[in-house]
Every structure is written in structure tokens, then in C-alpha cells.
Design a protein around this motif. Structure first.
Motif, PDB file in Angstrom:
ATOM      1  N   SER A   1     -27.964 -16.111  17.753  1.00 45.53           N
ATOM      2  CA  SER A   1     -27.674 -15.510  16.590  1.00 45.53           C
ATOM      3  C   SER A   1     -28.149 -15.666  15.096  1.00 45.53           C
ATOM      4  N   THR A   2     -28.599 -16.891  15.225  1.00 50.85           N
ATOM      5  CA  THR A   2     -29.525 -17.306  13.821  1.00 50.85           C
ATOM      6  C   THR A   2     -31.058 -16.824  13.884  1.00 50.85           C
ATOM      7  N   PHE A   3     -31.430 -15.982  14.860  1.00 50.61           N
ATOM      8  CA  PHE A   3     -32.815 -15.634  15.008  1.00 50.61           C
ATOM      9  C   PHE A   3     -32.875 -14.140  14.872  1.00 50.61           C
ATOM     10  N   HIS A   4     -31.950 -13.258  14.467  1.00 49.47           N
ATOM     11  CA  HIS A   4     -31.780 -12.026  14.655  1.00 49.47           C
ATOM     12  C   HIS A   4     -32.821 -11.196  13.699  1.00 49.47           C
ATOM     13  N   GLU A   5     -33.237 -11.672  12.510  1.00 50.66           N
ATOM     14  CA  GLU A   5     -34.081 -11.119  11.780  1.00 50.66           C
ATOM     15  C   GLU A   5     -35.556 -10.585  12.789  1.00 50.66           C
ATOM     16  N   PRO A   6     -35.908  -9.742  12.435  1.00 48.34           N
ATOM     17  CA  PRO A   6     -37.017  -9.183  13.638  1.00 48.34           C
ATOM     18  C   PRO A   6     -38.112 -10.262  13.307  1.00 48.34           C
ATOM     19  N   GLU A   7     -38.437 -10.804  12.254  1.00 51.17           N
ATOM     20  CA  GLU A   7     -39.751 -11.841  12.003  1.00 51.17           C
ATOM     21  C   GLU A   7     -39.435 -13.160  12.885  1.00 51.17           C
ATOM     22  N   GLN A   8     -37.953 -13.194  13.091  1.00 51.96           N
ATOM     23  CA  GLN A   8     -37.691 -14.520  13.714  1.00 51.96           C
ATOM     24  C   GLN A   8     -37.680 -14.611  15.171  1.00 51.96           C
ATOM     25  N   VAL A   9     -37.685 -13.414  15.682  1.00 56.33           N
ATOM     26  CA  VAL A   9     -37.334 -13.353  17.383  1.00 56.33           C
ATOM     27  C   VAL A   9     -38.425 -13.813  18.032  1.00 56.33           C
ATOM     28  N   GLU A  10     -39.845 -13.430  17.441  1.00 55.88           N
ATOM     29  CA  GLU A  10     -40.940 -13.949  18.300  1.00 55.88           C
ATOM     30  C   GLU A  10     -40.920 -15.472  18.231  1.00 55.88           C
ATOM     31  N   LYS A  11     -40.702 -16.254  17.209  1.00 58.40           N
ATOM     32  CA  LYS A  11     -40.534 -17.722  17.168  1.00 58.40           C
ATOM     33  C   LYS A  11     -39.388 -18.379  17.859  1.00 58.40           C
ATOM     34  N   ALA A  12     -38.183 -17.618  17.977  1.00 57.15           N
ATOM     35  CA  ALA A  12     -37.111 -18.187  18.780  1.00 57.15           C
ATOM     36  C   ALA A  12     -37.578 -18.175  20.407  1.00 57.15           C
TER      37      ALA A  12
ATOM     38  N   ARG B   1     -26.168 -17.060   9.556  1.00 53.81           N
ATOM     39  CA  ARG B   1     -27.265 -17.568   8.633  1.00 53.81           C
ATOM     40  C   ARG B   1     -27.935 -18.818   9.055  1.00 53.81           C
ATOM     41  N   ARG B   2     -29.185 -19.022   8.892  1.00 63.61           N
ATOM     42  CA  ARG B   2     -29.796 -20.073   9.089  1.00 63.61           C
ATOM     43  C   ARG B   2     -29.544 -21.411   8.106  1.00 63.61           C
ATOM     44  N   VAL B   3     -28.706 -22.233   8.299  1.00 63.89           N
ATOM     45  CA  VAL B   3     -28.356 -23.289   7.618  1.00 63.89           C
ATOM     46  C   VAL B   3     -28.822 -24.781   8.082  1.00 63.89           C
ATOM     47  N   LEU B   4     -29.750 -25.101   7.293  1.00 60.59           N
ATOM     48  CA  LEU B   4     -30.632 -26.473   7.627  1.00 60.59           C
ATOM     49  C   LEU B   4     -29.545 -27.385   8.109  1.00 60.59           C
ATOM     50  N   GLN B   5     -29.762 -28.029   8.948  1.00 63.06           N
ATOM     51  CA  GLN B   5     -28.980 -29.172   9.357  1.00 63.06           C
ATOM     52  C   GLN B   5     -29.646 -30.259   9.772  1.00 63.06           C
ATOM     53  N   ASN B   6     -30.819 -30.187  10.237  1.00 63.65           N
ATOM     54  CA  ASN B   6     -31.913 -31.415  10.424  1.00 63.65           C
ATOM     55  C   ASN B   6     -32.899 -31.379   9.505  1.00 63.65           C
ATOM     56  N   ILE B   7     -32.975 -32.524   8.359  1.00 61.88           N
ATOM     57  CA  ILE B   7     -34.063 -32.297   7.433  1.00 61.88           C
ATOM     58  C   ILE B   7     -35.092 -32.956   7.732  1.00 61.88           C
ATOM     59  N   ARG B   8     -34.983 -33.516   9.013  1.00 65.26           N
ATOM     60  CA  ARG B   8     -36.457 -34.246   9.409  1.00 65.26           C
ATOM     61  C   ARG B   8     -37.082 -33.197  10.054  1.00 65.26           C
TER      62      ARG B   8
ATOM     63  N   VAL C   1     -37.187 -24.059  15.150  1.00 62.27           N
ATOM     64  CA  VAL C   1     -35.817 -23.446  15.149  1.00 62.27           C
ATOM     65  C   VAL C   1     -34.714 -24.438  15.698  1.00 62.27           C
ATOM     66  N   ASN C   2     -35.025 -25.706  15.900  1.00 63.35           N
ATOM     67  CA  ASN C   2     -34.060 -26.648  16.031  1.00 63.35           C
ATOM     68  C   ASN C   2     -33.341 -27.354  14.850  1.00 63.35           C
ATOM     69  N   ALA C   3     -33.964 -26.653  13.640  1.00 61.07           N
ATOM     70  CA  ALA C   3     -33.507 -27.342  12.274  1.00 61.07           C
ATOM     71  C   ALA C   3     -32.464 -26.758  11.882  1.00 61.07           C
ATOM     72  N   PHE C   4     -31.796 -25.911  12.385  1.00 61.40           N
ATOM     73  CA  PHE C   4     -30.706 -25.390  11.923  1.00 61.40           C
ATOM     74  C   PHE C   4     -29.320 -25.379  12.796  1.00 61.40           C
ATOM     75  N   TYR C   5     -27.976 -25.172  12.250  1.00 53.21           N
ATOM     76  CA  TYR C   5     -26.933 -25.155  12.843  1.00 53.21           C
ATOM     77  C   TYR C   5     -26.817 -24.077  13.744  1.00 53.21           C
TER      78      TYR C   5
ATOM     79  N   ASP D   1     -25.683  -9.724   8.031  1.00 50.99           N
ATOM     80  CA  ASP D   1     -25.333  -8.274   8.397  1.00 50.99           C
ATOM     81  C   ASP D   1     -26.778  -7.537   8.850  1.00 50.99           C
ATOM     82  N   VAL D   2     -27.567  -8.487   9.501  1.00 49.08           N
ATOM     83  CA  VAL D   2     -28.824  -8.114  10.287  1.00 49.08           C
ATOM     84  C   VAL D   2     -28.313  -7.182  11.210  1.00 49.08           C
ATOM     85  N   ASP D   3     -29.053  -6.124  11.232  1.00 46.73           N
ATOM     86  CA  ASP D   3     -28.708  -5.151  12.438  1.00 46.73           C
ATOM     87  C   ASP D   3     -29.306  -5.146  13.823  1.00 46.73           C
ATOM     88  N   TYR D   4     -28.566  -5.469  14.832  1.00 49.74           N
ATOM     89  CA  TYR D   4     -29.127  -5.643  16.074  1.00 49.74           C
ATOM     90  C   TYR D   4     -30.004  -4.713  16.763  1.00 49.74           C
ATOM     91  N   VAL D   5     -30.022  -3.617  16.056  1.00 48.32           N
ATOM     92  CA  VAL D   5     -30.873  -2.489  16.281  1.00 48.32           C
ATOM     93  C   VAL D   5     -32.403  -2.828  15.945  1.00 48.32           C
TER      94      VAL D   5
END
Ligand code: A2P
Length: 344
Positions: A101-112, A137-144, A150-154, A168-172
Motif C-alpha cells: 500500500s505504500t506504492f499505490h501512486e502509478p509511478e511507484q507501481v513499476e518500481k515496487a 504514506r511513504r515514511v522513511l524508516q531506514n535513512i541508510r 522500496v525497503n526504505a519505508f515503514y 487518498d490515492v485512488d486504487y483505480v
């Protein structure tokens, strides 16, 4: 001595290759999915690898994982090991993984997707699902790690008061990005998970490529008759997660697996309560993905194709439904895409 070990090796191979396989059903994409798969939610990376190997030896040809579970690499390793041993070929195995769910924005989908694809390292993915309709939301957890990793976020971001950080990213829009993955040839089928009927119809109203399945919690205590019927009318299969009702997290009292009626049926059919519960959900119209990391239980859960619950006994099982939901993502219930605020 060498002759003996070669003979044992050949015998082991024959036993493995002649393991009876599960029936399959055809998806709307034209591909076939085995009606039982091994679930790996909460299988630690270490346990998952052996569990997948044991499952393949037992006859499973369908494995379910997800980016969220943190075990894609080990699942992929196990499958490749079994391919290298000559037990299976790549095309014999159906592998599902999921977009978190942290990668729902269309431009994130390919990367995830690419990360899951690389983690599994199997050449293609059989089925990729939107794991859950609510986006985070993508909240940074691993600052290294670089912020495009994709593993940098909670995976479950919360604010300082512990409140879930949804967006509120639309799943459509996410779905349209999922379709591009199919067009790229790296994934064969796409689907949804934890979607309700209204959300399913919204996807169908814009889809060029239809979801082949909706993976939802489904077991005798939450038998999902309405969503199974609704989805069937739209040629969408239902995949049942937690088909045993997650007995380890419950006191056991409320669950079908320890209900006296199920124990009686288990005696009648000379099966275990787990086998009766799994067989019920299969006959109820769902594909099932019981999770286990225990070799004996992995085999036990697969051994359900030599009996059939009668109509009367199916009714006894239907009557155990009490809409008891084990996984309800309750902290997201104020988000507009929260799926469990309506009947089904
Ligand atoms: P284990 O991995 O030690 O076998 P679900 O698939 O409904 O989420 O349930 C998974 C849970 O049920 C896991 O804790 C798993 O433990 C346990 N389990 C799996 N198979 C069986 C079985 N045949 N009988 C009892 N418990 C089982």
C-alpha cells in the motif's frame, strides 16, 4: 555404495515427480491456477524457504507471497532449487505476489513490482495483486537506504500518536499502472485483494485487463457467500486467505476448527478438523492458501482431494458463519477506501 545412493536419489525423484497434484481452474486471463496454494504470511524468511520446498515435494504447485511478508527472496530461492533438482519446471509453478500500500501512486507501481520481480528471480510472475485498497504514506524508516529504495519505508506508517498514515490515492489509478505490467510481459495475470463489491465494480468499469481474482479472508466463520457469488457472476475467482481461521492467534473457542460439529464431521470422514475446514472453503467456491511452515501440516492441508462433504454437511458448515473477521485493518477505518464498512 555409490550405486545405492544413486538408486535412492532416483527413487526420491520418482516419489517427488509422482506426487499427486491438485486440480486447477482457468482464470479469465486464460492461465490455470491450482486450487490450493501454500500461504506464507508470517512465515519468517528462514522458515519460508524450507516450507516452500516441503510444499513442492508434497504436490503444491501454487505459492502465495507478498512484498509485505519479507520472504520473496527465500520463496524464489526454494522454487529455483526445486527447478535445479529437476523436480519441477518453471511453468509447473504458479507464483503470486502483491503490491504493498505504500506504492499505490502509478509511478511507484513499476518500481515496487520490479523489486518483487527481482526478489523472486523466476523470469515472470504468474499473478500480481493490489494487496489492499487503502494507500499509505511513504515514511522513511531506514535513512541508510536511498529514498528510491522500496525497503526504505515503514510498511505500516503511523504518526506520533500512533495513528495510521493513509492517503487518498485512488486504487483505480493504481490498477491502470498494474495493466501496464501485463503489457510489459513480466506478469501474466493481475488481481485485487481485500476489495469489497463496490470497489470491485469500480475496477471493472475502467479495466482493459480484468482482475482474475480477489484474495480475501475466507473461512467457515466468515464464509463470504455474498462476495463469492458476486465475484463469480463477474468471472472473478475468490482466493481464500487464512482459510483455517488463524488458529494460533485465537483462543480457539470461536473458530470452526475447534467446533464440536467440525470434530464430528472429521470423525465421520476420517479426516482432521483442519482438512474438513479447508475442504469446506474449497467446496464453497474458493481457491485456498493455508499457511504452514510445518512439514506434516503442509502435507495434511494438501490431502483433501479424496473426500467430499455432502450437501447436508456443507449446510452444517455454512451455519457456522458468524461474520467473524480476523484481519480488519481497523486503524484505517476512516479512510474513504476502507473496504470493510459495507456488508460485502
Ligand atoms: P504452522 O505454520 O506451525 O503449521 P491460516 O492459514 O488460516 O492463516 O492459519 C495459519 C496458522 O495455522 C499457522 O499458525 C499454522 O501453524 C497453523 N496451521 C497450519 N496448518 C494447520 C493444521 N493442519 N492444523 C492446525 N493448525 C495449522
Amino acid at each position: 555404495m555409490r550405486l545405492i545412493s544413486v538408486t535412492i536419489g532416483i527413487l526420491a525423484l520418482i516419489v517427488c515427480t509422482t506426487a499427486k497434484l491438485a486440480p486447477t481452474i482457468r482464470l479469465s486471463s486464460g492461465y490455470d491456477i491450482p486450487v490450493i496454494g501454500l500461504g506464507t504470511f508470517e512465515s519468517t524468511a528462514g522458515d519460508a524457504e524450507q516450507a516452500v520446498k516441503d510444499a513442492i515435494d508434497a504436490g503444491y504447485r501454487h505459492i502465495d507471497t507478498a512484498f509485505l511478508y519479507g520472504n520473496e527472496v527465500e520463496v524464489g530461492n526454494a522454487i529455483r532449487a526445486k527447478i535445479d533438482e529437476g523436480v519441477i519446471k518453471r511453468e509447473d509453478i504458479f507464483i503470486t505476489t502483491k503490491l504493498w500500500s505504500t506504492f499505490h501512486e502509478p509511478e511507484q507501481v513499476e518500481k515496487a513490482f520490479q523489486r518483487s520481480f527481482d526478489n523472486l528471480n523466476l523470469g515472470y510472475i504468474d499473478l500480481y495483486l493490489i494487496h489492499y485498497p487503502v494507500s499509505y504514506r511513504r515514511v522513511l524508516q531506514n535513512i541508510r537506504l536511498p529514498s528510491d529504495d522500496v525497503n526504505a519505508f515503514y510498511v505500516f506508517p503511523v504518526d506520533k500518536d500512533g495513528k495510521s498514515q493513509t492517503t487518498d490515492v485512488d486504487y483505480v489509478d493504481t490498477w491502470l499502472a498494474m495493466e501496464k505490467l501485463v503489457q510489459s510481459g513480466r506478469v501474466r495475470s493481475i488481481g485485487i485483494s481485500n476489495f469489497n463489491s463496490v470497489q470491485t465494480d469500480r475496477i471493472l468499469s475502467i479495466a482493459t485487463i480484468k482482475p482474475v481474482t480477489n484474495q480475501i479472508e475466507c473461512h467457515p466463520n466468515l464464509n463470504q457467500r455474498k462476495l463469492i457469488n458476486f465475484s463469480g457472476q463477474r468471472n472473478i475467482t475468490i482466493t481464500a486467505y487464512s482459510p483455517l481461521g488463524r488458529p494460533h492467534t485465537q483462543s480457539g473457542k470461536k473458530l470452526a476448527i475447534s467446533d464440536p460439529k467440525v470434530l464430528e464431521l472429521a470423525q465421520k470422514y476420517r479426516k482432521t478438523p483442519a482438512q474438513v475446514v479447508l475442504r469446506y472453503t474449497l467446496q464453497n467456491g474458493a481457491i485456498i492458501i493455508p499457511k504452514s511452515t510445518n512439514k506434516n501440516r503442509i502435507q495434511e492441508n494438501f490431502n483433501i482431494f479424496d473426500f467430499e462433504l455432502s450437501d447436508t454437511d456443507m449446510q452444517i458448515m455454512h451455519d457456522l458463519n458468524n461474520n467473524y473477521r480476523l484481519i480488519n485493518f481497523e486503524s484505517d477505518k476512516d479512510n474513504k477506501n476502507y473496504p470493510f464498512n459495507i456488508d460485502f
